[in-house]
Design a protein around this motif. Structure first.
Motif, mmCIF file in Angstrom:
data_model
loop_
_atom_site.group_PDB
_atom_site.id
_atom_site.type_symbol
_atom_site.label_atom_id
_atom_site.label_comp_id
_atom_site.label_asym_id
_atom_site.label_seq_id
_atom_site.Cartn_x
_atom_site.Cartn_y
_atom_site.Cartn_z
ATOM 1 N N ASP A 152 14.868 12.640 33.140
ATOM 2 C CA ASP A 152 16.160 11.967 33.113
ATOM 3 C C ASP A 152 16.407 11.384 31.727
ATOM 4 O OD1 ASP A 152 15.079 9.424 32.789
ATOM 5 O OD2 ASP A 152 15.222 8.893 34.897
ATOM 6 N N TYR A 153 17.619 10.820 31.569
ATOM 7 C CA TYR A 153 18.022 10.421 30.223
ATOM 8 C C TYR A 153 17.180 9.285 29.656
ATOM 9 C CZ TYR A 153 20.480 6.146 31.729
ATOM 10 O OH TYR A 153 20.784 4.897 32.210
ATOM 11 N N ARG A 154 16.625 8.430 30.521
ATOM 12 C CA ARG A 154 15.817 7.326 30.016
ATOM 13 C C ARG A 154 14.567 7.856 29.314
ATOM 14 N NH1 ARG A 154 17.696 5.570 35.064
ATOM 15 N NH2 ARG A 154 18.876 3.614 35.020
ATOM 16 N N VAL A 155 13.932 8.847 29.931
ATOM 17 C CA VAL A 155 12.710 9.393 29.348
ATOM 18 C C VAL A 155 13.024 10.179 28.087
ATOM 19 C CG1 VAL A 155 10.662 10.797 29.789
ATOM 20 C CG2 VAL A 155 11.705 9.502 31.655
ATOM 21 N N VAL A 156 14.118 10.943 28.097
ATOM 22 C CA VAL A 156 14.511 11.701 26.912
ATOM 23 C C VAL A 156 14.838 10.752 25.757
ATOM 24 C CG1 VAL A 156 16.226 13.276 25.956
ATOM 25 C CG2 VAL A 156 15.322 13.669 28.244
ATOM 26 N N THR A 157 15.548 9.671 26.065
ATOM 27 C CA THR A 157 15.856 8.683 25.027
ATOM 28 C C THR A 157 14.579 8.078 24.465
ATOM 29 O OG1 THR A 157 17.952 8.130 26.098
ATOM 30 C CG2 THR A 157 17.051 6.509 24.570
ATOM 31 N N ARG A 158 13.621 7.807 25.332
ATOM 32 C CA ARG A 158 12.355 7.247 24.879
ATOM 33 C C ARG A 158 11.598 8.228 23.982
ATOM 34 N NH1 ARG A 158 7.681 4.927 28.937
ATOM 35 N NH2 ARG A 158 6.120 4.441 27.368
ATOM 36 N N LEU A 159 11.646 9.531 24.312
ATOM 37 C CA LEU A 159 10.993 10.535 23.469
ATOM 38 C C LEU A 159 11.568 10.525 22.059
ATOM 39 C CD1 LEU A 159 10.634 13.665 25.802
ATOM 40 C CD2 LEU A 159 8.789 12.319 24.795
ATOM 41 N N VAL A 160 12.886 10.390 21.975
ATOM 42 C CA VAL A 160 13.527 10.360 20.658
ATOM 43 C C VAL A 160 13.185 9.071 19.926
ATOM 44 C CG1 VAL A 160 15.734 10.357 19.442
ATOM 45 C CG2 VAL A 160 15.396 11.875 21.407
ATOM 46 N N MET A 161 13.305 7.928 20.615
ATOM 47 C CA MET A 161 13.083 6.633 19.981
ATOM 48 C C MET A 161 11.650 6.450 19.505
ATOM 49 S SD MET A 161 15.940 4.866 19.984
ATOM 50 C CE MET A 161 15.451 3.147 19.900
ATOM 51 N N MET A 162 10.684 6.921 20.277
ATOM 52 C CA MET A 162 9.286 6.704 19.952
ATOM 53 C C MET A 162 8.692 7.829 19.122
ATOM 54 S SD MET A 162 8.884 3.788 21.284
ATOM 55 C CE MET A 162 7.112 3.556 21.098
ATOM 56 N N GLY A 163 9.475 8.859 18.828
ATOM 57 C CA GLY A 163 8.984 9.986 18.050
ATOM 58 C C GLY A 163 9.206 9.799 16.563
ATOM 59 N N PRO A 164 9.036 10.876 15.797
ATOM 60 C CA PRO A 164 9.228 10.793 14.340
ATOM 61 C C PRO A 164 10.693 10.600 13.982
ATOM 62 C CG PRO A 164 8.875 13.064 15.011
ATOM 63 C CD PRO A 164 8.618 12.224 16.235
ATOM 64 N N ARG A 165 10.929 10.263 12.739
ATOM 65 C CA ARG A 165 12.293 10.018 12.275
ATOM 66 C C ARG A 165 13.144 11.291 12.344
ATOM 67 N NH1 ARG A 165 14.496 6.029 9.364
ATOM 68 N NH2 ARG A 165 16.279 6.467 8.026
ATOM 69 N N THR A 166 12.519 12.427 12.068
ATOM 70 C CA THR A 166 13.215 13.710 12.149
ATOM 71 C C THR A 166 13.001 14.303 13.537
ATOM 72 O OG1 THR A 166 12.951 14.116 9.768
ATOM 73 C CG2 THR A 166 13.426 16.015 11.177
ATOM 74 N N VAL A 167 14.077 14.511 14.273
ATOM 75 C CA VAL A 167 14.006 15.018 15.639
ATOM 76 C C VAL A 167 14.553 16.439 15.686
ATOM 77 C CG1 VAL A 167 14.765 14.661 18.019
ATOM 78 C CG2 VAL A 167 14.288 12.691 16.555
ATOM 79 N N VAL A 168 13.775 17.346 16.287
ATOM 80 C CA VAL A 168 14.211 18.723 16.467
ATOM 81 C C VAL A 168 14.630 18.900 17.927
ATOM 82 C CG1 VAL A 168 13.570 21.153 16.334
ATOM 83 C CG2 VAL A 168 12.656 19.539 14.661
ATOM 84 N N LEU A 169 15.904 19.222 18.142
ATOM 85 C CA LEU A 169 16.452 19.380 19.473
ATOM 86 C C LEU A 169 16.799 20.829 19.734
ATOM 87 C CD1 LEU A 169 19.044 16.430 19.472
ATOM 88 C CD2 LEU A 169 16.716 16.374 20.419
ATOM 89 N N GLU A 170 16.456 21.319 20.920
ATOM 90 C CA GLU A 170 16.989 22.588 21.392
ATOM 91 C C GLU A 170 18.044 22.244 22.424
ATOM 92 O OE1 GLU A 170 14.782 26.459 22.386
ATOM 93 O OE2 GLU A 170 15.354 25.675 24.356
ATOM 94 N N VAL A 171 19.271 22.687 22.190
ATOM 95 C CA VAL A 171 20.370 22.354 23.072
ATOM 96 C C VAL A 171 20.960 23.631 23.652
ATOM 97 C CG1 VAL A 171 20.925 20.262 21.784
ATOM 98 C CG2 VAL A 171 22.100 22.391 21.224
ATOM 99 N N MET A 172 21.629 23.474 24.788
ATOM 100 C CA MET A 172 22.318 24.583 25.444
ATOM 101 C C MET A 172 23.791 24.222 25.523
ATOM 102 S SD MET A 172 19.524 25.517 28.398
ATOM 103 C CE MET A 172 20.293 27.093 28.771
ATOM 104 N N GLU A 173 24.603 24.992 24.822
ATOM 105 C CA GLU A 173 26.021 24.675 24.685
ATOM 106 C C GLU A 173 26.840 25.589 25.580
ATOM 107 O OE1 GLU A 173 29.078 25.156 21.040
ATOM 108 O OE2 GLU A 173 27.385 23.817 20.656
ATOM 109 N N PRO A 174 27.718 25.064 26.417
ATOM 110 C CA PRO A 174 28.550 25.911 27.285
ATOM 111 C C PRO A 174 29.439 26.830 26.468
ATOM 112 C CG PRO A 174 28.647 23.602 27.965
ATOM 113 C CD PRO A 174 27.973 23.637 26.634
ATOM 114 N N LEU A 175 29.649 28.057 26.961
ATOM 115 C CA LEU A 175 30.507 29.013 26.277
ATOM 116 C C LEU A 175 31.979 28.686 26.465
ATOM 117 C CD1 LEU A 175 28.695 32.390 27.044
ATOM 118 C CD2 LEU A 175 28.792 31.184 24.882
ATOM 119 N N ASP A 176 32.311 28.040 27.612
ATOM 120 C CA ASP A 176 33.728 27.749 27.878
ATOM 121 C C ASP A 176 34.184 26.514 27.144
ATOM 122 O OD1 ASP A 176 32.066 26.200 29.317
ATOM 123 O OD2 ASP A 176 33.222 26.212 31.172
#
Length: 401
Positions: free
Chosen positions: A377-401
């Motif tokens: 959930d978003y709380r855990v994802v936010t924590r991964l970003v906050m507690m990780g390195p300054r440079t964050v690599v994200l893989e995102v899935m963007e809707p085609l529509d």
């Protein structure tokens, strides 16, 4: 110099007072979630997520000795209401009443005023936890002018630490961050005589993030503004964000966390989570406010339709995978994540680090620094970003529509 320093520290004391109120309010919120006093409630055919009944809360405060009587309990909650910690579910009441009325913590519905002061506070809180929990902490006992100071650090030491841990890209950026922390009451010179300098001058954290607050302190004159020295932290405090593996899907507010999972609702903050640049006087320009919801008395999701994990993982799904790199600035990364799960981008600060890296609203977060997060959930994802390195690599899935 001393006159200027006194002005800075008076302003910092006001910020420090607000920080103490935020911490006390957050600790109360987590306790109420833990005892199930906060839950979804129906009234006139409408469901209000994560609410509490005022009368029930007053009973709870008295039973747990947080207030001696009902009038004192009402005064405590009014204090939190005046500081934008709690509010009536429809914002129709400006006063807290001992009645069968529904109230809610702004942290639960995403309407907390996420201004620059709050962003600096959150950044300082995160740095404090890193420094206290680190094996080779720079917080040490040192002597200055014949006096012994515990858990202090030299200004140049903190700048070195920020550079070594990826919290700043250069010394100038580190100095700007530290000056913002001082002006917002997070750190201070041990004798309150100087601003922050990249020098051997000694500084300390002047907010004890780990101390468990009592609500009665909010009613004591000066009680909320006078934090206990950081060197007196109870290391076994239950209100400490420990650097544990993110698999423990606990919600958190940086330095505090509940013992049980809290139900997630799709909400949006009023602002982003970073600023781009500091002004010349060391303060951050305010972020634009996102529109408040018009229905359900709860911030509305930006998604056009709900999407499941199975749909995202299905071969041939109408989504495009992208790998984005976001380099955080002095106080964060500039985007808001929501969802339970999968997570999606609810808001992006215009011109911020996330926008520069290509992050857009309605993108689903599939990986953070190489780790799959579709089941988090978003709380855990936010924590991964906050507690990780300054440079964050994200893989995102963007809707085609």
């Amino acid at each position: 110099m001393e006159k200027t320093g006194s002005s800075i520290h008076r302003k910092a004391s006001a910020h420090q007072h607000k920080a103490e109120v935020r911490i006390a309010g957050e600790q109360l919120r987590l306790r109420l979630h833990d005892c199930k006093l906060i839950k979804d409630r129906r009234y006139h055919l409408r469901t209000y997520p994560n609410c509490f009944v005022a009368q029930e809360l007053i009973d709870w405060l008295i039973a747990h000795k947080e207030a001696p009587d009902r009038s004192s309990a009402v005064r405590v909650m009014q204090f939190l209401m005046d500081h934008d910690i709690v509010h009536h579910v429809c914002d129709k009441q400006s006063t807290f009443k001992d009645a069968k009325l529904l109230y809610r913590f702004r942290k639960d519905d995403g309407t907390f005023p996420f201004n620059m002061e709050m962003k600096v506070f959150m950044r300082g809180q995160r740095l404090y936890e890193h420094l206290v929990s680190g094996k080779n902490s720079i917080l040490q006992q040192q002597v200055e002018q014949g006096g012994v100071n515990r858990r202090v650090f030299a200004g140049c030491q903190l700048i070195d630490w920020l550079l070594q841990n990826g919290e700043a890209d250069c010394r100038r950026q580190g100095i700007e961050l530290c000056r913002a922390l001082l002006e917002h009451g997070i750190i201070q010179h041990v004798e309150k005589k100087h601003h922050f300098f990249d020098s051997p001058l000694l500084y300390r954290f002047c907010i004890n993030f780990r101390r468990q607050r009592r609500l009665a302190e909010l009613l004591s004159e000066g009680g909320a503004g006078e934090a206990s020295p950081a060197e007196n932290d109870p290391l076994d405090s239950p209100f400490v964000l420990r650097k544990t593996p993110p698999e423990e899907e606990k919600s958190s507010f940086l330095s505090v966390q509940p013992s049980k999972e809290i139900r997630v609702t799709s909400t949006v903050h009023r602002g982003g989570v970073t600023s781009q640049q500091m002004t010349q006087d060391g303060y951050f320009p305010p972020s634009p406010l996102l529109p408040l919801p018009l229905t359900r008395c709860n911030p509305k999701s930006v998604l056009k339709r709900s999407v499941t994990r199975e749909e995202l993982m299905c071969p041939g799904a109408p989504f495009v995978r992208k790998v984005l790199t976001v380099v955080g600035d002095a106080v964060g990364w500039g985007f808001v994540v929501r969802g339970s799960p999968p997570c999606y981008v609810q808001a992006v600060e215009p011109g911020g680090p996330a926008a520069t890296g290509g992050v857009k609203v309605r993108q689903f977060i599939s990986q953070v620094n190489g780790r799959c997060v579709l089941h988090l959930d978003y709380r855990v994802v936010t924590r991964l970003v906050m507690m990780g390195p300054r440079t964050v690599v994200l893989e995102v899935m963007e809707p085609l529509d």
